[in-house]
Design a protein around this motif. Structure first.
Motif, PDB file in Angstrom:
ATOM      1  N   GLY A 170       0.833  -1.208   0.000  1.00  0.00           N
ATOM      2  CA  GLY A 170       0.000   0.000   0.000  1.00  0.00           C
ATOM      3  C   GLY A 170       0.862   1.249   0.000  1.00  0.00           C
ATOM      4  O   GLY A 170       2.053   1.194   0.284  1.00  0.00           O
ATOM      5  N   GLU A 171       0.243   2.365  -0.346  1.00  0.00           N
ATOM      6  CA  GLU A 171       0.993   3.616  -0.326  1.00  0.00           C
ATOM      7  C   GLU A 171       1.002   4.141   1.093  1.00  0.00           C
ATOM      8  O   GLU A 171      -0.046   4.272   1.707  1.00  0.00           O
ATOM      9  N   ALA A 172       2.199   4.459   1.595  1.00  0.00           N
ATOM     10  CA  ALA A 172       2.366   5.090   2.890  1.00  0.00           C
ATOM     11  C   ALA A 172       1.514   4.443   3.991  1.00  0.00           C
ATOM     12  O   ALA A 172       0.674   5.093   4.599  1.00  0.00           O
ATOM     13  N   PRO A 173       1.702   3.124   4.233  1.00  0.00           N
ATOM     14  CA  PRO A 173       0.873   2.479   5.256  1.00  0.00           C
ATOM     15  C   PRO A 173       1.211   2.973   6.662  1.00  0.00           C
ATOM     16  O   PRO A 173       2.358   3.314   6.946  1.00  0.00           O
ATOM     17  N   LEU A 174       0.209   3.002   7.503  1.00  0.00           N
ATOM     18  CA  LEU A 174       0.429   3.379   8.904  1.00  0.00           C
ATOM     19  C   LEU A 174       0.983   2.185   9.659  1.00  0.00           C
ATOM     20  O   LEU A 174       0.611   1.045   9.373  1.00  0.00           O
ATOM     21  N   LYS A 175       1.796   2.461  10.666  1.00  0.00           N
ATOM     22  CA  LYS A 175       2.190   1.370  11.568  1.00  0.00           C
ATOM     23  C   LYS A 175       0.935   0.926  12.309  1.00  0.00           C
ATOM     24  O   LYS A 175       0.100   1.756  12.696  1.00  0.00           O
ATOM     25  N   GLU A 176       0.856  -0.375  12.561  1.00  0.00           N
ATOM     26  CA  GLU A 176      -0.354  -0.933  13.153  1.00  0.00           C
ATOM     27  C   GLU A 176      -0.632  -0.371  14.547  1.00  0.00           C
ATOM     28  O   GLU A 176      -1.790  -0.162  14.921  1.00  0.00           O
ATOM     29  N   ASN A 177       0.434  -0.128  15.339  1.00  0.00           N
ATOM     30  CA  ASN A 177       0.179   0.407  16.694  1.00  0.00           C
ATOM     31  C   ASN A 177      -0.274   1.864  16.639  1.00  0.00           C
ATOM     32  O   ASN A 177      -1.094   2.295  17.459  1.00  0.00           O
ATOM     33  N   LEU A 178       0.191   2.610  15.651  1.00  0.00           N
ATOM     34  CA  LEU A 178      -0.291   3.986  15.500  1.00  0.00           C
ATOM     35  C   LEU A 178      -1.769   3.960  15.075  1.00  0.00           C
ATOM     36  O   LEU A 178      -2.593   4.704  15.614  1.00  0.00           O
ATOM     37  N   ALA A 179      -2.102   3.069  14.144  1.00  0.00           N
ATOM     38  CA  ALA A 179      -3.509   2.945  13.707  1.00  0.00           C
ATOM     39  C   ALA A 179      -4.406   2.583  14.894  1.00  0.00           C
ATOM     40  O   ALA A 179      -5.480   3.165  15.084  1.00  0.00           O
ATOM     41  N   ALA A 180      -3.944   1.632  15.723  1.00  0.00           N
ATOM     42  CA  ALA A 180      -4.739   1.236  16.897  1.00  0.00           C
ATOM     43  C   ALA A 180      -4.925   2.422  17.839  1.00  0.00           C
ATOM     44  O   ALA A 180      -5.991   2.603  18.441  1.00  0.00           O
ATOM     45  N   SER A 181      -3.895   3.264  17.935  1.00  0.00           N
ATOM     46  CA  SER A 181      -4.004   4.406  18.857  1.00  0.00           C
ATOM     47  C   SER A 181      -5.031   5.423  18.368  1.00  0.00           C
ATOM     48  O   SER A 181      -5.668   6.095  19.172  1.00  0.00           O
ATOM     49  N   LEU A 182      -5.203   5.535  17.047  1.00  0.00           N
ATOM     50  CA  LEU A 182      -6.188   6.506  16.535  1.00  0.00           C
ATOM     51  C   LEU A 182      -7.587   6.114  17.014  1.00  0.00           C
ATOM     52  O   LEU A 182      -8.405   6.956  17.375  1.00  0.00           O
ATOM     53  N   LEU A 183      -7.850   4.805  17.026  1.00  0.00           N
ATOM     54  CA  LEU A 183      -9.152   4.310  17.509  1.00  0.00           C
ATOM     55  C   LEU A 183      -9.336   4.665  18.981  1.00  0.00           C
ATOM     56  O   LEU A 183     -10.418   5.057  19.422  1.00  0.00           O
ATOM     57  N   ARG A 184      -8.255   4.525  19.703  1.00  0.00           N
ATOM     58  CA  ARG A 184      -8.296   4.778  21.150  1.00  0.00           C
ATOM     59  C   ARG A 184      -8.454   6.270  21.435  1.00  0.00           C
ATOM     60  O   ARG A 184      -9.267   6.666  22.273  1.00  0.00           O
ATOM     61  N   PHE A 185      -7.704   7.119  20.706  1.00  0.00           N
ATOM     62  CA  PHE A 185      -7.841   8.570  20.879  1.00  0.00           C
ATOM     63  C   PHE A 185      -9.266   9.011  20.543  1.00  0.00           C
ATOM     64  O   PHE A 185      -9.811   9.907  21.171  1.00  0.00           O
ATOM     65  N   ALA A 186      -9.847   8.372  19.522  1.00  0.00           N
ATOM     66  CA  ALA A 186     -11.196   8.760  19.082  1.00  0.00           C
ATOM     67  C   ALA A 186     -12.273   8.153  19.985  1.00  0.00           C
ATOM     68  O   ALA A 186     -13.468   8.357  19.736  1.00  0.00           O
ATOM     69  N   ASN A 187     -11.846   7.387  20.996  1.00  0.00           N
ATOM     70  CA  ASN A 187     -12.802   6.719  21.887  1.00  0.00           C
ATOM     71  C   ASN A 187     -13.773   5.851  21.121  1.00  0.00           C
ATOM     72  O   ASN A 187     -14.939   5.734  21.480  1.00  0.00           O
ATOM     73  N   TRP A 188     -13.302   5.256  20.035  1.00  0.00           N
ATOM     74  CA  TRP A 188     -14.177   4.400  19.241  1.00  0.00           C
ATOM     75  C   TRP A 188     -14.495   3.126  20.028  1.00  0.00           C
ATOM     76  O   TRP A 188     -13.654   2.606  20.748  1.00  0.00           O
ATOM     77  N   SER A 189     -15.744   2.689  19.938  1.00  0.00           N
ATOM     78  CA  SER A 189     -16.088   1.386  20.521  1.00  0.00           C
ATOM     79  C   SER A 189     -16.871   0.605  19.472  1.00  0.00           C
ATOM     80  O   SER A 189     -17.484   1.200  18.576  1.00  0.00           O
ATOM     81  N   PRO A 190     -16.821  -0.743  19.549  1.00  0.00           N
ATOM     82  CA  PRO A 190     -17.339  -1.563  18.455  1.00  0.00           C
ATOM     83  C   PRO A 190     -18.812  -1.332  18.085  1.00  0.00           C
ATOM     84  O   PRO A 190     -19.222  -1.704  16.984  1.00  0.00           O
ATOM     85  N   GLU A 191     -19.600  -0.701  18.970  1.00  0.00           N
ATOM     86  CA  GLU A 191     -21.007  -0.449  18.576  1.00  0.00           C
ATOM     87  C   GLU A 191     -21.103   0.679  17.559  1.00  0.00           C
ATOM     88  O   GLU A 191     -22.135   0.821  16.892  1.00  0.00           O
ATOM     89  N   GLN A 192     -20.064   1.524  17.474  1.00  0.00           N
ATOM     90  CA  GLN A 192     -20.165   2.688  16.583  1.00  0.00           C
ATOM     91  C   GLN A 192     -19.758   2.341  15.159  1.00  0.00           C
ATOM     92  O   GLN A 192     -18.719   1.708  14.961  1.00  0.00           O
ATOM     93  N   PRO A 193     -20.553   2.785  14.163  1.00  0.00           N
ATOM     94  CA  PRO A 193     -20.105   2.623  12.782  1.00  0.00           C
ATOM     95  C   PRO A 193     -18.793   3.388  12.579  1.00  0.00           C
ATOM     96  O   PRO A 193     -18.624   4.480  13.126  1.00  0.00           O
ATOM     97  N   LEU A 194     -17.884   2.780  11.834  1.00  0.00           N
ATOM     98  CA  LEU A 194     -16.572   3.392  11.612  1.00  0.00           C
ATOM     99  C   LEU A 194     -16.261   3.396  10.120  1.00  0.00           C
ATOM    100  O   LEU A 194     -16.433   2.374   9.442  1.00  0.00           O
ATOM    101  N   VAL A 195     -15.808   4.548   9.637  1.00  0.00           N
ATOM    102  CA  VAL A 195     -15.526   4.700   8.210  1.00  0.00           C
ATOM    103  C   VAL A 195     -14.096   5.216   8.028  1.00  0.00           C
ATOM    104  O   VAL A 195     -13.682   6.134   8.727  1.00  0.00           O
ATOM    105  N   ASP A 196     -13.374   4.608   7.090  1.00  0.00           N
ATOM    106  CA  ASP A 196     -12.112   5.204   6.624  1.00  0.00           C
ATOM    107  C   ASP A 196     -12.235   5.373   5.115  1.00  0.00           C
ATOM    108  O   ASP A 196     -12.096   4.410   4.353  1.00  0.00           O
ATOM    109  N   PRO A 197     -12.527   6.600   4.659  1.00  0.00           N
ATOM    110  CA  PRO A 197     -12.803   6.802   3.228  1.00  0.00           C
ATOM    111  C   PRO A 197     -11.554   6.870   2.352  1.00  0.00           C
ATOM    112  O   PRO A 197     -11.674   6.925   1.136  1.00  0.00           O
TER     113      PRO A 197
END
Ligand SMILES: C[S@@+](CC[C@H](N)C(=O)[O-])C[C@H]1O[C@@H](n2cnc3c(N)ncnc32)[C@H](O)[C@@H]1O
Length: 376
Positions: A170-197
């Protein structure tokens, strides 16, 4: 009780600490990029296997003061390295000097420690493990702070963000731990619909799905500690089986990823398949500027292109402007963008509620949060 250090990426130390507390280990010291904890070996293995945020785990085994090269050599040599590897295995030594007084040259420090280890084996066994800088069985980290020398062993091997589900296409992939942290910073929880456009290799969505399905971050990979002589294999296999018993991919999730490139999206699908979450994410080739989302209310987390790596600046300005226009036109969104270029994010013409400094590789970034069309 052995002492370990969880090494944290820039900005993620609080999440690393949360994970350690949840594991019920004793946090003893915090540094900017590391948290020291005491635990038995099994818990340290478990942290390696399950951490979504740490970069690596070190076993901190020796500290001493050194005022000359003999101090460095003989204090290192006193420690029994044959506890970890045999003569037929391999090792490497890395050194970092901070505020060096006697020692300023990291290569010299690494060489002295390497000699001390090699000589110890030769004197005991008339044979020694070879040096392998690529994939050693035992990696020794030496830290010099003024005259204080600290030695540790790397339990992880490959860095922990390498979860083994991605082919780096992929072009410019994120490190997996950084990607996981974005979910955590956003307080995302599995009940919420999540979009990466603009999902690229799909890292953010794959991390979300694996988190929700309780797939341990290290499920597909192995670790350096498994090659050591003190590896508590039967105990770890039993504990690992208990952890794996919690995996449940039969979860209700609404995860949606899009990208303008069909080829990039194909790669994302393959990544999701390897990651064990192919069934949990919907994918669609779509230009973000003509975005037609399947939801009217969702968390959107994305890492759009920024000129430092890919894309032309004026085209990208239009992309940011049109993204904001598409979102403002309909729906209610909690938008989180990892941006590496303030000039581009200005084009959104939205007021950021939060700006969190992070690093994507060596690029200084901000995670920007914009509530869009939300009642104030
Ligand atoms: C920085 S990459 C995302 C990387 C991703 N987070 C990952 O970890 O692999 C940005 C992505 O945006 C996509 N992109 C660029 N322009 C787009 C557009 N107009 N609509 C949708 N996607 C776009 C690119 O194809 C690229 O895959």
């Amino acid at each position: 009780m052995p002492l370990f250090a969880a090494v944290s990426p820039y900005g993620l130390r609080d999440f690393v600490e949360e994970e350690l507390i949840a594991l019920d280990v004793k946090v003893v010291k915090k540094e900017e990029r590391a948290i020291y904890f005491q635990s038995n070996w099994l818990k340290a293995y478990e942290y390696n296997y399950t951490s979504r945020f740490a970069s690596r785990v070190l076993y901190s085994f020796l500290d001493f003061a050194a005022y000359n090269e003999e101090d460095l050599y003989f204090n290192t040599k006193k420690h029994d390295f044959a506890k970890y590897i045999g003569c037929d295995q391999t090792f490497k030594v890395d050194a970092k000097v901070f505020h060096g007084t006697t020692f300023r040259d990291q290569r010299f420090v690494a060489l002295k420690v390497k000699d001390a280890i090699a000589d110890q084996f030769k004197e005991k066994f008339s044979s020694r493990p070879n040096v392998d800088t690529e994939n050693p069985d035992m990696s020794v980290h030496v830290r010099v702070y003024k005259n204080q020398i600290s030695l540790s062993l790397d339990l992880s091997g490959k860095a922990l963000h390498e979860r083994s589900y991605k082919k780096r296409l992929g072009e410019a992939p994120l490190k997996e731990n950084l990607a996981a942290s974005l979910l955590r910073f956003a307080n995302w929880s599995p009940e919420q619909p999540l979009v990466d456009p603009m999902c690229g290799g799909g890292t953010i969505l794959i991390e979300a799905a694996r988190w929700a399905a309780q797939i341990p971050a290290g499920h597909l990979r192995d670790f350096a500690f498994q090659r050591w002589k003190n590896y508590q294999q039967p105990e770890w296999e039993k504990r690992k089986a208990e952890i794996d018993a919690n995996i449940n991919t039969d979860v209700e999730l609404s995860l949606w990823g899009a990208d303008i490139s069909g080829q990039v999206l194909e790669n994302a699908k393959q990544n999701a398949k390897r990651a064990g979450v192919a069934e949990l994410i919907h994918w669609q080739v779509q230009d973000v500027e003509k975005m037609d989302l399947p939801h009217s209310n969702a968390t959107i987390i994305s890492n759009p292109p920024y000129a430092k790596r890919i894309g032309d600046k004026s085209e990208l300005k239009a992309l940011y402007k049109n993204l904001a226009a598409a979102l403002k036109a309909k729906g209610t969104w909690d938008l989180w963008l990892l941006s590496g270029d303030a000039e581009l994010s200005k084009e959104l013409r939205l007021k950021a509620k939060q700006k969190i400094p992070l690093k994507n590789g060596n690029i200084d970034c901000r995670l920007l949060n914009y509530p869009v069309n939300q009642p104030s």
